[in-house]
Design a protein around this motif. Sequence first.
Motif, PDB file in Angstrom:
ATOM      1  N   UNK A 170      45.884  33.335  44.424  1.00 31.77           N
ATOM      2  CA  UNK A 170      45.115  32.852  43.029  1.00 31.77           C
ATOM      3  C   UNK A 170      43.577  32.573  43.463  1.00 31.77           C
ATOM      4  N   UNK A 171      43.067  33.668  44.750  1.00 34.86           N
ATOM      5  CA  UNK A 171      41.606  33.349  45.403  1.00 34.86           C
ATOM      6  C   UNK A 171      41.108  34.543  44.764  1.00 34.86           C
ATOM      7  N   UNK A 172      40.290  33.524  44.102  1.00 31.99           N
ATOM      8  CA  UNK A 172      38.873  34.889  43.704  1.00 31.99           C
ATOM      9  C   UNK A 172      37.599  35.436  44.470  1.00 31.99           C
ATOM     10  N   UNK A 173      37.097  36.039  43.928  1.00 27.56           N
ATOM     11  CA  UNK A 173      36.377  37.099  44.709  1.00 27.56           C
ATOM     12  C   UNK A 173      35.199  35.618  45.057  1.00 27.56           C
ATOM     13  N   UNK A 174      34.220  36.609  46.193  1.00 22.41           N
ATOM     14  CA  UNK A 174      33.335  35.793  47.302  1.00 22.41           C
ATOM     15  C   UNK A 174      32.767  36.172  45.487  1.00 22.41           C
ATOM     16  N   UNK A 175      31.050  34.463  46.370  1.00 19.62           N
ATOM     17  CA  UNK A 175      30.498  34.353  44.116  1.00 19.62           C
ATOM     18  C   UNK A 175      29.375  35.879  44.764  1.00 19.62           C
ATOM     19  N   UNK A 176      28.615  36.270  43.253  1.00 20.15           N
ATOM     20  CA  UNK A 176      27.730  37.053  44.164  1.00 20.15           C
ATOM     21  C   UNK A 176      26.213  37.042  44.605  1.00 20.15           C
ATOM     22  N   UNK A 177      26.166  37.628  45.202  1.00 18.55           N
ATOM     23  CA  UNK A 177      25.064  37.209  46.473  1.00 18.55           C
ATOM     24  C   UNK A 177      23.661  37.620  45.253  1.00 18.55           C
ATOM     25  N   UNK A 178      22.344  37.869  46.274  1.00 16.47           N
ATOM     26  CA  UNK A 178      21.149  38.061  45.451  1.00 16.47           C
ATOM     27  C   UNK A 178      20.747  40.033  45.152  1.00 16.47           C
ATOM     28  N   UNK A 179      22.168  40.589  45.275  1.00 14.24           N
ATOM     29  CA  UNK A 179      22.505  41.330  45.059  1.00 14.24           C
ATOM     30  C   UNK A 179      23.288  41.631  43.572  1.00 14.24           C
ATOM     31  N   UNK A 180      23.471  41.242  43.191  1.00 14.23           N
ATOM     32  CA  UNK A 180      24.017  40.820  42.549  1.00 14.23           C
ATOM     33  C   UNK A 180      25.894  41.414  42.172  1.00 14.23           C
ATOM     34  N   UNK A 181      26.378  40.898  42.951  1.00 18.13           N
ATOM     35  CA  UNK A 181      27.768  41.065  43.748  1.00 18.13           C
ATOM     36  C   UNK A 181      27.736  42.617  44.482  1.00 18.13           C
ATOM     37  N   UNK A 182      26.745  43.481  44.869  1.00 16.71           N
ATOM     38  CA  UNK A 182      27.159  45.456  45.094  1.00 16.71           C
ATOM     39  C   UNK A 182      27.556  44.884  46.150  1.00 16.71           C
ATOM     40  N   UNK A 183      26.950  44.125  46.821  1.00 19.27           N
ATOM     41  CA  UNK A 183      27.442  44.303  48.762  1.00 19.27           C
ATOM     42  C   UNK A 183      29.817  43.638  49.163  1.00 19.27           C
ATOM     43  N   UNK A 184      29.948  43.775  47.831  1.00 23.63           N
ATOM     44  CA  UNK A 184      31.084  43.858  47.819  1.00 23.63           C
ATOM     45  C   UNK A 184      31.528  44.842  47.717  1.00 23.63           C
ATOM     46  N   UNK A 185      31.354  45.920  47.222  1.00 25.76           N
ATOM     47  CA  UNK A 185      31.971  46.908  46.658  1.00 25.76           C
ATOM     48  C   UNK A 185      30.982  48.436  47.693  1.00 25.76           C
ATOM     49  N   UNK A 186      31.956  49.495  48.085  1.00 26.00           N
ATOM     50  CA  UNK A 186      31.594  50.440  48.297  1.00 26.00           C
ATOM     51  C   UNK A 186      31.571  51.896  48.033  1.00 26.00           C
ATOM     52  N   UNK A 187      31.067  51.410  46.552  1.00 27.33           N
ATOM     53  CA  UNK A 187      31.210  52.682  45.710  1.00 27.33           C
ATOM     54  C   UNK A 187      30.211  52.043  44.825  1.00 27.33           C
ATOM     55  N   UNK A 188      29.536  53.597  44.831  1.00 28.92           N
ATOM     56  CA  UNK A 188      28.085  53.221  43.680  1.00 28.92           C
ATOM     57  C   UNK A 188      28.426  52.975  42.676  1.00 28.92           C
TER      58      UNK A 188
END
Length: 282
Positions: free
Chosen positions: A230-248
């Motif tokens: 049940x671990x949820x993704x990391x909280x979005x940072x200043x970039x709005x969560x873009x850093x969690x993904x490598x797909x533009x």
Amino acid sequence: DSSEDGSVLINNSEARPALENGDLFEYEDDGTGIDGSLAIPAEIARKKYEAKTTTPLKLWPLAVLVFYNVSGGPFGIEPTIRAAGNFYAILGFLVAPLAFSVPEALVTAELGSAFRDASGGVAWVEEAFGERMGCVCGFLAWVSGATDNAIYPTLFMDYVSSIAGWDEKDFGGWSRFMSVALLTICLGALNFTGLEIVGKSSIVVCIIAMSPFVILGIVAAPKVDPSRWFQLPEAPTEDGGVGLFDDDFQTSPGPLPLMALGGILWRPYLNNLFWNLNRFDS
């Protein structure tokens, strides 16, 4: 009246071949002031769509082809896990097919049975909207398939380069281009050999592609930690969560924000689920 070859004459007009019961006969005004279409017995109907293949696919080749056209396996589901975590990713892949994939599969099965033609969705669109829209549908389907499938030979050579430890100096330029081009030509030639061979080849490819996941699943089973489900993704940072993904594409600006209710990044989550579960009509 019946002609000598077994066909039927309609109002003493041209002979039409005998067909299956329930086919639709279209007729024009012959001076009576009546035209339109009428479902009539098979003996006086003209069939438009018929199967062109003589060797039907067996169950497993057909299942593998459907699997690869719709999902293709674990490759590509990473954005769903990064957007919603382990539990909600698995839950999404269990629930979403019932809401979307099953109805689409049933529609495809019904239309595929009604139109016995290898052109699939092109025949459906042509029947509903005319030949021009059928041509547009076929062209767009070809463009979509050509551009989408073009990435796989390149991706395969990237895997080979990574395993072999080659860099751009060792495997780049013309050598890379010729390798990708040769692989594409070989795969294209395989498709021209016939549907039966393609189906059997797909089974071999499926076994090779899925065996690592089956082996790793068995090896990792004793190490499963339910507390992490049940671990949820990391909280979005200043970039709005873009850093969690490598797909533009997954994080490109859009009408919906990445973060929504429950700590789930809904836009990439739903986008990836939809991408993995559609295209039964293909």
